[in-house]
Structures are given as C-alpha cells and as structure tokens.
Write an enzyme that holds these catalytic residues in place. Structure first.
Site, PDB file in Angstrom:
ATOM      1  N   THR A  94       5.499  31.968  19.132  1.00 42.05           N
ATOM      2  CA  THR A  94       5.749  33.364  19.506  1.00 42.05           C
ATOM      3  C   THR A  94       4.515  34.246  19.315  1.00 42.05           C
ATOM      4  O   THR A  94       3.655  33.946  18.464  1.00 42.05           O
ATOM      5  CB  THR A  94       6.910  33.900  18.616  1.00 42.05           C
ATOM      6  OG1 THR A  94       6.944  35.318  18.692  1.00 42.05           O
ATOM      7  CG2 THR A  94       6.725  33.540  17.143  1.00 42.05           C
ATOM      8  N   ASP A  95       4.468  35.354  20.043  1.00 34.28           N
ATOM      9  CA  ASP A  95       3.384  36.329  19.865  1.00 34.28           C
ATOM     10  C   ASP A  95       3.435  36.983  18.487  1.00 34.28           C
ATOM     11  O   ASP A  95       2.453  37.563  18.025  1.00 34.28           O
ATOM     12  CB  ASP A  95       3.416  37.405  20.966  1.00 34.28           C
ATOM     13  CG  ASP A  95       4.737  38.157  21.082  1.00 34.28           C
ATOM     14  OD1 ASP A  95       5.676  37.863  20.307  1.00 34.28           O
ATOM     15  OD2 ASP A  95       4.835  39.045  21.958  1.00 34.28           O
ATOM     16  N   GLU A  96       4.609  36.895  17.822  1.00 35.65           N
ATOM     17  CA  GLU A  96       4.768  37.608  16.542  1.00 35.65           C
ATOM     18  C   GLU A  96       3.856  37.053  15.449  1.00 35.65           C
ATOM     19  O   GLU A  96       3.627  37.723  14.443  1.00 35.65           O
ATOM     20  CB  GLU A  96       6.233  37.574  16.099  1.00 35.65           C
ATOM     21  CG  GLU A  96       7.113  38.142  17.184  1.00 35.65           C
ATOM     22  CD  GLU A  96       8.530  38.483  16.766  1.00 35.65           C
ATOM     23  OE1 GLU A  96       8.768  38.728  15.583  1.00 35.65           O
ATOM     24  OE2 GLU A  96       9.389  38.503  17.661  1.00 35.65           O
ATOM     25  N   TYR A 101      10.334  35.788   9.526  1.00 34.28           N
ATOM     26  CA  TYR A 101      10.423  34.945  10.725  1.00 34.28           C
ATOM     27  C   TYR A 101       9.026  34.620  11.258  1.00 34.28           C
ATOM     28  O   TYR A 101       8.683  33.463  11.488  1.00 34.28           O
ATOM     29  CB  TYR A 101      11.259  35.649  11.808  1.00 34.28           C
ATOM     30  CG  TYR A 101      11.065  35.066  13.191  1.00 34.28           C
ATOM     31  CD1 TYR A 101      11.584  33.808  13.516  1.00 34.28           C
ATOM     32  CD2 TYR A 101      10.338  35.750  14.183  1.00 34.28           C
ATOM     33  CE1 TYR A 101      11.391  33.261  14.782  1.00 34.28           C
ATOM     34  CE2 TYR A 101      10.145  35.208  15.441  1.00 34.28           C
ATOM     35  CZ  TYR A 101      10.671  33.969  15.743  1.00 34.28           C
ATOM     36  OH  TYR A 101      10.472  33.428  16.993  1.00 34.28           O
ATOM     37  N   LYS A 157       7.027  30.986  11.556  1.00 33.97           N
ATOM     38  CA  LYS A 157       6.528  30.418  12.812  1.00 33.97           C
ATOM     39  C   LYS A 157       5.015  30.163  12.710  1.00 33.97           C
ATOM     40  O   LYS A 157       4.521  29.146  13.197  1.00 33.97           O
ATOM     41  CB  LYS A 157       6.821  31.358  13.993  1.00 33.97           C
ATOM     42  CG  LYS A 157       8.295  31.483  14.347  1.00 33.97           C
ATOM     43  CD  LYS A 157       8.947  30.204  14.853  1.00 33.97           C
ATOM     44  CE  LYS A 157       8.470  29.758  16.208  1.00 33.97           C
ATOM     45  NZ  LYS A 157       9.280  28.625  16.735  1.00 33.97           N
TER      46      LYS A 157
HETATM   47  P1  NAD Z   1      18.067  30.640  19.661  1.00 34.72           P
HETATM   48  O1  NAD Z   1      18.320  31.233  18.320  1.00 34.72           O
HETATM   49  O2  NAD Z   1      18.843  31.152  20.840  1.00 34.72           O
HETATM   50  O3  NAD Z   1      18.307  29.062  19.600  1.00 34.72           O
HETATM   51  C1  NAD Z   1      17.879  28.270  18.541  1.00 34.72           C
HETATM   52  C2  NAD Z   1      18.556  26.910  18.663  1.00 34.72           C
HETATM   53  O4  NAD Z   1      18.049  26.066  17.614  1.00 34.72           O
HETATM   54  C3  NAD Z   1      20.073  26.958  18.509  1.00 34.72           C
HETATM   55  O5  NAD Z   1      20.696  26.168  19.495  1.00 34.72           O
HETATM   56  C4  NAD Z   1      20.311  26.366  17.116  1.00 34.72           C
HETATM   57  O6  NAD Z   1      21.560  25.707  16.988  1.00 34.72           O
HETATM   58  C5  NAD Z   1      19.153  25.392  17.010  1.00 34.72           C
HETATM   59  N1  NAD Z   1      18.797  25.102  15.613  1.00 34.72           N
HETATM   60  C6  NAD Z   1      18.603  26.004  14.603  1.00 34.72           C
HETATM   61  N2  NAD Z   1      18.325  25.352  13.458  1.00 34.72           N
HETATM   62  C7  NAD Z   1      18.327  24.018  13.749  1.00 34.72           C
HETATM   63  C8  NAD Z   1      18.099  22.847  12.992  1.00 34.72           C
HETATM   64  N3  NAD Z   1      17.813  22.910  11.681  1.00 34.72           N
HETATM   65  N4  NAD Z   1      18.164  21.646  13.612  1.00 34.72           N
HETATM   66  C9  NAD Z   1      18.459  21.567  14.937  1.00 34.72           C
HETATM   67  N5  NAD Z   1      18.706  22.643  15.694  1.00 34.72           N
HETATM   68  C10 NAD Z   1      18.627  23.859  15.115  1.00 34.72           C
HETATM   69  O7  NAD Z   1      16.504  30.788  19.896  1.00 34.72           O
HETATM   70  P2  NAD Z   1      15.681  31.066  21.244  1.00 34.72           P
HETATM   71  O8  NAD Z   1      15.604  32.521  21.446  1.00 34.72           O
HETATM   72  O9  NAD Z   1      16.184  30.172  22.309  1.00 34.72           O
HETATM   73  O10 NAD Z   1      14.229  30.582  20.771  1.00 34.72           O
HETATM   74  C11 NAD Z   1      13.835  29.233  20.915  1.00 34.72           C
HETATM   75  C12 NAD Z   1      12.424  29.059  20.387  1.00 34.72           C
HETATM   76  O11 NAD Z   1      11.532  29.897  21.102  1.00 34.72           O
HETATM   77  C13 NAD Z   1      12.241  29.420  18.917  1.00 34.72           C
HETATM   78  O12 NAD Z   1      11.368  28.477  18.334  1.00 34.72           O
HETATM   79  C14 NAD Z   1      11.602  30.797  18.949  1.00 34.72           C
HETATM   80  O13 NAD Z   1      10.789  31.002  17.813  1.00 34.72           O
HETATM   81  C15 NAD Z   1      10.778  30.692  20.216  1.00 34.72           C
HETATM   82  N6  NAD Z   1      10.521  31.974  20.890  1.00 34.72           N
HETATM   83  C16 NAD Z   1      11.562  32.795  21.205  1.00 34.72           C
HETATM   84  C17 NAD Z   1      11.309  33.993  21.867  1.00 34.72           C
HETATM   85  C18 NAD Z   1      12.435  34.920  22.269  1.00 34.72           C
HETATM   86  O14 NAD Z   1      12.170  36.015  22.763  1.00 34.72           O
HETATM   87  N7  NAD Z   1      13.702  34.545  22.116  1.00 34.72           N
HETATM   88  C19 NAD Z   1       9.990  34.348  22.200  1.00 34.72           C
HETATM   89  C20 NAD Z   1       8.948  33.473  21.849  1.00 34.72           C
HETATM   90  C21 NAD Z   1       9.232  32.287  21.202  1.00 34.72           C
HETATM   91  P1  TYD Z   2      14.409  41.768  18.938  1.00 35.97           P
HETATM   92  O1  TYD Z   2      15.186  41.453  20.171  1.00 35.97           O
HETATM   93  O2  TYD Z   2      15.058  41.536  17.623  1.00 35.97           O
HETATM   94  O3  TYD Z   2      13.038  40.975  19.057  1.00 35.97           O
HETATM   95  P2  TYD Z   2      11.708  41.033  18.118  1.00 35.97           P
HETATM   96  O4  TYD Z   2      11.964  41.858  16.933  1.00 35.97           O
HETATM   97  O5  TYD Z   2      11.543  39.607  17.770  1.00 35.97           O
HETATM   98  O6  TYD Z   2      10.645  41.587  18.990  1.00 35.97           O
HETATM   99  O7  TYD Z   2      13.957  43.297  18.992  1.00 35.97           O
HETATM  100  C1  TYD Z   2      13.179  43.801  20.056  1.00 35.97           C
HETATM  101  C2  TYD Z   2      12.824  45.242  19.745  1.00 35.97           C
HETATM  102  O8  TYD Z   2      14.026  46.025  19.732  1.00 35.97           O
HETATM  103  C3  TYD Z   2      12.211  45.424  18.375  1.00 35.97           C
HETATM  104  O9  TYD Z   2      11.224  46.462  18.448  1.00 35.97           O
HETATM  105  C4  TYD Z   2      13.361  45.885  17.506  1.00 35.97           C
HETATM  106  C5  TYD Z   2      14.231  46.656  18.471  1.00 35.97           C
HETATM  107  N1  TYD Z   2      15.694  46.628  18.193  1.00 35.97           N
HETATM  108  C6  TYD Z   2      16.411  47.829  18.161  1.00 35.97           C
HETATM  109  O10 TYD Z   2      15.860  48.931  18.339  1.00 35.97           O
HETATM  110  N2  TYD Z   2      17.764  47.772  17.925  1.00 35.97           N
HETATM  111  C7  TYD Z   2      18.414  46.580  17.715  1.00 35.97           C
HETATM  112  O11 TYD Z   2      19.644  46.598  17.485  1.00 35.97           O
HETATM  113  C8  TYD Z   2      17.667  45.362  17.775  1.00 35.97           C
HETATM  114  C9  TYD Z   2      18.330  44.036  17.564  1.00 35.97           C
HETATM  115  C10 TYD Z   2      16.296  45.440  18.022  1.00 35.97           C
END
Ligand code: NAD
Ligand code: TYD
Length: 336
Positions: free
Chosen positions: A125-127, A150, A154
């Site tokens: 992630t960019d975070e 988090y 990562k």
């Molecule tokens: P999500 O929370 O929707 O899904 C996570 C999945 O991992 C779930 O199906 C969960 O059951 C499974 N999981 C959790 N712990 C586990 C374990 N110990 N063993 C096996 N499975 C397990 O997450 P997402 O939003 O789909 O993100 C997926 C990946 O992409 C993550 O690594 C996240 O850091 C990365 N990512 C997400 C975003 C975003 O905006 N959502 C952006 C950049 C990177």
């Molecule tokens: P989020 O979807 O949790 O992603 P991340 O924190 O990983 O970027 O949040 C996106 C942005 O929205 C972040 O600046 C926090 C804000 N946010 C709210 O303002 N209200 C909310 O209820 C949530 C979940 C996030």
C-alpha cells in the site's frame, strides 16, 4: 500456471480471482483464506464451481498448511493479499494486524523458499510512505515512514519480502497501491460506508474537517496492474500503482449524496482519527513507462458504477451490516 491467491475472499482478492479466471483459460486459481470478518465466500459465488478455481480454508500463519497447499497444488506463483486491512481496526487493537500482516507474511516467505515459485507478488500500500503535505507524490524511492499500526505492519512485511529476495534469491515483486474502491468492498472503508449509510438515510461520519486527500483507484485497474506485474514485472522490484485521482474526503462524500439525491444534512463531522495521514498521492510513472500499465477508469465514472452496484446488491451488504458489524460500528462511531 497454478496461482495461489491469499486473502481471495476479501475485496481486492475476489475481484482479482474473477478477473484472472475470465482472462487466462490455462491458469488455475487457488484461494487460501481464513474467512475473517472481512472474508466472504459470497464474493465469489459465481465462480465457486468453476473447474479452474479451488478454495482452501486456512490461516497464512499455519506453516504446515501453507507448505502443503503450495506443494499439493504445484503452485508457480503466489499473489499475497491476505491482511488485516483496516487502519481504524489497527488503532483499536494492533495484535491481529501484526500477526497476520507480519508473521503471516514471514510464514509464507519461509514456505515459498522451499518451493519452486517463479514469482511471489506482495500486495502492499501507499500508506507505507506516510503522509504528504499539499505538494509532491510518493515514488518508489520515497523513504518508508508508516504512521498507523496497519501501515507499520505492511511496511514490515514489505521489508521482509525484499530481504528474502536479497538473501535467498526469492523471486519477489512488491506492489504498492493507493486507495481502492469498487464492488464487494467491506463497508468499514470510506466509500462503501458512505454509500451504505446514505442508502439507509444514516449520518455520514466524516473525520476531522474532511479535507484529507486520498488517491482513488478502481479495483479492476488495480487487478490489471497486478496482472501486468505478474506477467512482466521485474523480479526484485517495487512498483507504485495509483489512480491519478486525488480527491478530498468531503468532496467524495458530497458526490455520493448528490448521486443518490440525498441531502447534505446527512454529513456528520466527527472526531478525527488519531494520527490521521493528511494526503496520499502516487507517482506511478515506473509501472507506466516500464510495463505500459495505466489506470483506465475515471473516478467519476467508477464512483457512479460503484454506487449503482451497492444499490443492486443490498442483500450482500445488508447481511454484513446486520451481523457482527453492528458491534464494530457502535464501538467506532457511537458518541464520537
Ligand atoms: P480485505 O480486508 O477486504 O480482505 C482481506 C482478506 O484476507 C479477507 O478475505 C480475510 O479473510 C483474509 N485474511 C485475513 N487474515 C488472514 C489470515 N491470517 N490467513 C488467511 N487469510 C486471511 O482487504 P482488501 O481491501 O481486499 O486488501 C487486500 C490487500 O491489498 C491487503 O494486503 C491490503 O493491505 C492491500 N491494499 C489494499 C488497499 C485498499 O484500498 N483496500 C490498497 C492498497 C493495498
Ligand atoms: P479508509 O477507507 O479507512 O482508508 P485509509 O485510511 O486506509 O486511507 O479511509 C479513507 C479516508 O476517509 C481517510 O482519510 C479516513 C476517512 N474516513 C472518514 O472520514 N470517515 C470514515 O468513517 C472512514 C472509515 C474513513
């Protein structure tokens, strides 16, 4: 090719599995997922009986199970999505996040070391880069400066993955993507939470003054980027993936209300997230120039499509918000 996807029952993983099954008639997809609160096999209902898809219920921290899955399925490539993925939950308690994101990744790496993988893609992630002021963007050489538990977990995983390449020659690639949105996103994240609350005529909790900025990318553009990295990404490299769509949270929330013809009086400014990163923005010129990937979906088009997906799949999110999510929501937002 036999591809092991960890966390395939989550938001991005399930979109990725469907995307790959549609595109590559010779690839087999094995989904290893623990089915935490965020994992949902309903996300893959349409492909559950697909002849080239298999689900394995398991925890990535279980070394014996991970080793056996790699061996039994003759896995060539691992795409590692499994994680505790929500910043707010990691602030409420970090241990599960550290366990899965750091320990789980190290277990996978150990197993990968003993197998004959051609690629190990770590989805990050960019975070990990921390927070930006009003200028500039993150490049792959920006120093890591994670701010939330988090993000720190990562970043730790990213470093472990790169160390296994340096030390053991493991064929790794790390991708770092900006904020995703699209179908099947769990409604704890900003965009689906705002949509679901607006559909229910409930307040939209905007943290702080709503001027924090995120760089939004449609989940299928992220899937296409991982597909590109899987086929042509250079081993040992890191690739940033961004959507070129920086938006203030408040503007996104207002746009959602507007699309659903709901009043702005639903906006509720609530206490800010501790340590809230101000702005994320990605410089994706490396993957664009080297691998010829580009995001295709405009944010405005993607948001409208996503809102309409949530309108048409009310049964999917209602089952979630009526379950244990209620307790989470109360703990996170009540009296905030
Ligand atoms: P999500 O929370 O929707 O899904 C996570 C999945 O991992 C779930 O199906 C969960 O059951 C499974 N999981 C959790 N712990 C586990 C374990 N110990 N063993 C096996 N499975 C397990 O997450 P997402 O939003 O789909 O993100 C997926 C990946 O992409 C993550 O690594 C996240 O850091 C990365 N990512 C997400 C975003 C975003 O905006 N959502 C952006 C950049 C990177
Ligand atoms: P989020 O979807 O949790 O992603 P991340 O924190 O990983 O970027 O949040 C996106 C942005 O929205 C972040 O600046 C926090 C804000 N946010 C709210 O303002 N209200 C909310 O209820 C949530 C979940 C996030």
């Amino acid at each position: 090719m036999n591809i092991l996807v960890t966390g395939g029952a989550g938001f991005i993983g399930s979109n990725f599995i469907r995307y790959m099954l549609e595109r590559y008639p010779d690839d087999r997809m094995v989904n290893l997922d623990k089915l935490t609160y965020a994992g949902n096999l309903e996300n893959l209902k349409d492909v559950a009986a697909h002849p080239r898809y298999q689900f394995v219920h398991g925890d990535i921290c279980d070394a014996a199970m991970v080793q056996a899955s790699l061996k039994r399925n003759e896995i060539d490539i691992v795409v590692h999505f499994a994680a505790e993925s929500h910043v707010d939950r990691s602030i409420m308690g970090a241990s599960e996040c550290v366990r899965t994101n750091v320990l789980g990744t190290s277990v996978l790496l150990e197993a990968a070391k003993e197998s004959k993988l051609t690629k190990f893609i770590h989805v990050s992630t960019d975070e990990v880069y921390g927070s930006l002021g009003s200028e500039g963007r993150f490049s792959e050489s920006t120093p890591l400066h994670p701010n939330s538990p988090y993000a720190a977990s990562k970043a730790s995983a990213d470093l472990l993955v790169l160390a296994y390449h340096h030390t053991f020659g493991l064929p790794v690639v790390v991708t770092r993507c900006s904020n995703n949105y699209g179908p099947y996103q769990f409604p704890e994240k900003f965009i689906p939470l705002m949509i679901v609350n607006a559909l229910n005529d409930k307040p939209l909790p905007v943290y702080g003054d709503g001027s924090n900025v995120r760089d939004w990318i449609h989940v299928l553009d992220h899937c296409a980027a991982i597909d590109t990295v899987l086929h042509t990404g250079r081993i040992g490299s890191v690739y940033n993936i961004g959507g070129n769509s920086e938006r203030k949270n408040l503007d996104v929330a207002k746009r959602i209300l507007q699309s659903l013809a709901k009043p702005e009086s639903l906006l509720a400014f609530v206490k800010d997230r501790p340590g809230h990163d101000r702005r994320y923005a990605m410089d994706s010129s490396k993957i664009e120039d080297e691998l010829r990937w580009r995001p295709r979906m405009s944010f405005e088009e993607g948001l409208v499509e996503t809102i309409s997906w949530y309108q048409q799949h009310a049964d999917w999110w209602q089952r979630i918000v009526n379950g244990e999510y209620k307790d989470y929501y109360k703990a996170m937002y009540e009296g905030r």
